[in-house]
Scaffold this motif. Sequence first.
Motif, PDB file in Angstrom:
ATOM      1  N   LEU A 220      40.303  49.028  41.040  1.00  0.00           N
ATOM      2  CA  LEU A 220      39.754  47.722  40.682  1.00  0.00           C
ATOM      3  C   LEU A 220      40.368  46.596  41.513  1.00  0.00           C
ATOM      4  O   LEU A 220      39.656  45.703  41.990  1.00  0.00           O
ATOM      5  CB  LEU A 220      39.978  47.457  39.191  1.00  0.00           C
ATOM      6  CG  LEU A 220      39.339  46.187  38.623  1.00  0.00           C
ATOM      7  CD1 LEU A 220      37.817  46.295  38.613  1.00  0.00           C
ATOM      8  CD2 LEU A 220      39.851  45.930  37.192  1.00  0.00           C
ATOM      9  N   GLU A 221      41.674  46.608  41.690  1.00  0.00           N
ATOM     10  CA  GLU A 221      42.350  45.538  42.429  1.00  0.00           C
ATOM     11  C   GLU A 221      41.837  45.457  43.861  1.00  0.00           C
ATOM     12  O   GLU A 221      41.466  44.384  44.342  1.00  0.00           O
ATOM     13  CB  GLU A 221      43.861  45.780  42.430  1.00  0.00           C
ATOM     14  CG  GLU A 221      44.679  44.676  43.070  1.00  0.00           C
ATOM     15  CD  GLU A 221      44.848  43.455  42.174  1.00  0.00           C
ATOM     16  OE1 GLU A 221      45.193  42.377  42.713  1.00  0.00           O
ATOM     17  OE2 GLU A 221      44.639  43.567  40.958  1.00  0.00           O
ATOM     18  N   MET A 256      36.381  49.896  29.626  1.00  0.00           N
ATOM     19  CA  MET A 256      35.548  48.714  29.906  1.00  0.00           C
ATOM     20  C   MET A 256      36.252  47.438  29.468  1.00  0.00           C
ATOM     21  O   MET A 256      36.222  46.422  30.180  1.00  0.00           O
ATOM     22  CB  MET A 256      34.195  48.852  29.204  1.00  0.00           C
ATOM     23  CG  MET A 256      33.294  49.903  29.820  1.00  0.00           C
ATOM     24  SD  MET A 256      31.666  49.978  29.030  1.00  0.00           S
ATOM     25  CE  MET A 256      30.840  51.163  30.117  1.00  0.00           C
ATOM     26  N   GLU A 257      36.899  47.474  28.320  1.00  0.00           N
ATOM     27  CA  GLU A 257      37.640  46.297  27.852  1.00  0.00           C
ATOM     28  C   GLU A 257      38.743  45.913  28.826  1.00  0.00           C
ATOM     29  O   GLU A 257      38.960  44.721  29.103  1.00  0.00           O
ATOM     30  CB  GLU A 257      38.231  46.572  26.467  1.00  0.00           C
ATOM     31  CG  GLU A 257      37.204  46.628  25.347  1.00  0.00           C
ATOM     32  CD  GLU A 257      37.832  47.010  24.013  1.00  0.00           C
ATOM     33  OE1 GLU A 257      37.353  46.529  22.981  1.00  0.00           O
ATOM     34  OE2 GLU A 257      38.802  47.813  24.016  1.00  0.00           O
ATOM     35  N   GLN A 258      39.442  46.898  29.343  1.00  0.00           N
ATOM     36  CA  GLN A 258      40.504  46.628  30.307  1.00  0.00           C
ATOM     37  C   GLN A 258      39.942  46.061  31.611  1.00  0.00           C
ATOM     38  O   GLN A 258      40.542  45.162  32.223  1.00  0.00           O
ATOM     39  CB  GLN A 258      41.290  47.911  30.577  1.00  0.00           C
ATOM     40  CG  GLN A 258      42.165  48.361  29.425  1.00  0.00           C
ATOM     41  CD  GLN A 258      43.270  47.368  29.129  1.00  0.00           C
ATOM     42  OE1 GLN A 258      44.054  47.000  30.010  1.00  0.00           O
ATOM     43  NE2 GLN A 258      43.338  46.909  27.888  1.00  0.00           N
ATOM     44  N   THR A 259      38.803  46.578  32.043  1.00  0.00           N
ATOM     45  CA  THR A 259      38.155  46.055  33.246  1.00  0.00           C
ATOM     46  C   THR A 259      37.773  44.588  33.057  1.00  0.00           C
ATOM     47  O   THR A 259      38.020  43.751  33.939  1.00  0.00           O
ATOM     48  CB  THR A 259      36.897  46.882  33.572  1.00  0.00           C
ATOM     49  OG1 THR A 259      37.267  48.259  33.740  1.00  0.00           O
ATOM     50  CG2 THR A 259      36.226  46.383  34.842  1.00  0.00           C
ATOM     51  N   ILE A 260      37.191  44.285  31.922  1.00  0.00           N
ATOM     52  CA  ILE A 260      36.788  42.902  31.616  1.00  0.00           C
ATOM     53  C   ILE A 260      38.010  41.989  31.592  1.00  0.00           C
ATOM     54  O   ILE A 260      38.003  40.890  32.175  1.00  0.00           O
ATOM     55  CB  ILE A 260      36.048  42.853  30.272  1.00  0.00           C
ATOM     56  CG1 ILE A 260      34.722  43.618  30.346  1.00  0.00           C
ATOM     57  CG2 ILE A 260      35.793  41.399  29.851  1.00  0.00           C
ATOM     58  CD1 ILE A 260      34.107  43.913  28.986  1.00  0.00           C
ATOM     59  N   ARG A 262      40.972  42.268  33.038  1.00  0.00           N
ATOM     60  CA  ARG A 262      41.581  42.020  34.349  1.00  0.00           C
ATOM     61  C   ARG A 262      40.680  41.155  35.223  1.00  0.00           C
ATOM     62  O   ARG A 262      41.166  40.302  35.973  1.00  0.00           O
ATOM     63  CB  ARG A 262      41.885  43.356  35.016  1.00  0.00           C
ATOM     64  CG  ARG A 262      43.041  44.094  34.352  1.00  0.00           C
ATOM     65  CD  ARG A 262      43.233  45.479  34.921  1.00  0.00           C
ATOM     66  NE  ARG A 262      43.504  45.459  36.344  1.00  0.00           N
ATOM     67  CZ  ARG A 262      43.564  46.550  37.100  1.00  0.00           C
ATOM     68  NH1 ARG A 262      43.345  47.746  36.546  1.00  0.00           N
ATOM     69  NH2 ARG A 262      43.816  46.464  38.388  1.00  0.00           N
ATOM     70  N   ALA A 263      39.379  41.340  35.129  1.00  0.00           N
ATOM     71  CA  ALA A 263      38.464  40.518  35.922  1.00  0.00           C
ATOM     72  C   ALA A 263      38.423  39.088  35.409  1.00  0.00           C
ATOM     73  O   ALA A 263      38.367  38.129  36.202  1.00  0.00           O
ATOM     74  CB  ALA A 263      37.068  41.129  35.902  1.00  0.00           C
ATOM     75  N   HIS A 264      38.467  38.908  34.097  1.00  0.00           N
ATOM     76  CA  HIS A 264      38.488  37.558  33.530  1.00  0.00           C
ATOM     77  C   HIS A 264      39.754  36.804  33.940  1.00  0.00           C
ATOM     78  O   HIS A 264      39.721  35.588  34.161  1.00  0.00           O
ATOM     79  CB  HIS A 264      38.388  37.623  32.013  1.00  0.00           C
ATOM     80  CG  HIS A 264      36.983  37.783  31.509  1.00  0.00           C
ATOM     81  ND1 HIS A 264      36.691  38.056  30.187  1.00  0.00           N
ATOM     82  CD2 HIS A 264      35.788  37.684  32.150  1.00  0.00           C
ATOM     83  CE1 HIS A 264      35.372  38.126  30.039  1.00  0.00           C
ATOM     84  NE2 HIS A 264      34.806  37.907  31.206  1.00  0.00           N
ATOM     85  N   GLU A 265      40.857  37.528  34.058  1.00  0.00           N
ATOM     86  CA  GLU A 265      42.104  36.883  34.483  1.00  0.00           C
ATOM     87  C   GLU A 265      41.989  36.306  35.881  1.00  0.00           C
ATOM     88  O   GLU A 265      42.709  35.367  36.234  1.00  0.00           O
ATOM     89  CB  GLU A 265      43.255  37.886  34.425  1.00  0.00           C
ATOM     90  CG  GLU A 265      43.705  38.217  33.014  1.00  0.00           C
ATOM     91  CD  GLU A 265      44.804  39.253  32.979  1.00  0.00           C
ATOM     92  OE1 GLU A 265      44.997  39.958  34.006  1.00  0.00           O
ATOM     93  OE2 GLU A 265      45.476  39.375  31.937  1.00  0.00           O
ATOM     94  N   ARG A 266      41.085  36.849  36.702  1.00  0.00           N
ATOM     95  CA  ARG A 266      40.852  36.342  38.059  1.00  0.00           C
ATOM     96  C   ARG A 266      39.670  35.365  38.110  1.00  0.00           C
ATOM     97  O   ARG A 266      39.262  34.955  39.192  1.00  0.00           O
ATOM     98  CB  ARG A 266      40.585  37.505  39.014  1.00  0.00           C
ATOM     99  CG  ARG A 266      41.728  38.490  39.124  1.00  0.00           C
ATOM    100  CD  ARG A 266      42.968  37.872  39.764  1.00  0.00           C
ATOM    101  NE  ARG A 266      44.023  38.866  39.907  1.00  0.00           N
ATOM    102  CZ  ARG A 266      44.194  39.628  40.975  1.00  0.00           C
ATOM    103  NH1 ARG A 266      43.376  39.511  42.006  1.00  0.00           N
ATOM    104  NH2 ARG A 266      45.166  40.514  41.030  1.00  0.00           N
TER     105      ARG A 266
END
Length: 355
Positions: A220-221, A256-260, A262-266
């Motif tokens: 993801l990163e 999916m929650e973890q993906t959301i 980390r993406a929201h943090e960016r």
Amino acid sequence: MPPSPPGLTDSTLRQIVRVSIGGKKVRVRFSNAFAGWGSDMKILEAQIAVSTGGHAIKTETAKALTFRGEKSVVVPRGWLMISDPIDFDLVPGSNLAVTIHVNGQTKDVTGHRGARTTTYVETGNAVSEKALPDAQEKTTWYYMCGVDVLAPESSGAVVCLGDSITDGKGATDNTNRRWPDFLARRLQANDATKQTGVLNQGIGGNGFFGGLGQAALIRLERDVLTQPGVRWLIVLEGINDLGSGKITAEQVITAMEQTILRAHERGLRVYGGTILPCGGSSYFKSEIEERRQKVNEWIRTSGAFDAVIDFDAALRDPNDPAKLIKVADCGDHLHPSDEGYRMMAEAVDLKLFTK
């Protein structure tokens, strides 16, 4: 794995990529991320040009790529190397030929095997040649991992994170009919979204918990969060996890929650794609279908995603919702056809990219 002869030692690679947006200044990304120990890769010469189809280029458009002003560069194991920006009149939706003369490693080659596009490999330095009629044809991209276009501040990119369905398995080769390709064409044809680039980060066999390539949350990163200009993320993962029979719906939802998160943090807006039907495929079992329905219900109703793209509703057979509608099925009952990929792109509300 490296290609069969002539391989990647003293070889020219001509690789074709369809760009989504255009511009006047570009640069190209090359990766040696997955090389074996001590396997540096050397680019001896590189250029870009407009493709005229197959292995031929429009020579009057050819421009040399440089790296800190030099025509050659060593890319150490694990590195991403970005060329210097150069002036280049890049038309939206055009096919760009990236040609490199390499002296690469003999194993653990970084590449993308599901390119759905022909790569041409010829012995020696043929970077400047108009055509490569004697080249070997491969179906993998090697080293090249992106084309950056200098665009206005108002522009942005959407990353499509997924598995073989995003990668385009089942689509006709060399026609750019993956669903992100159809989406790029729709965005380009719409005045309000024509400055939205599309980055396809689909990997065949990929999943949240393993499969081919690095697991989605591991990559993801690199593949999403640090991509230049990214503003939106579409997530379409999970069918390979569920199809393995070892991963529960709750585990996919957690991923999916973890993906959301980390993406929201960016600062990205994250859109969830519902998982397509797989009835009739090797994956299908009643318990797998129950898990798929549970994940899709969560995607639709939880409010965790900033918006939902209901791919399942767009492609399922109304008479048998566990299966793809026939026109959308490439024949394996898991991957869409060309028409199915077009239908997926049509299911995306373009207003999502004006937010």
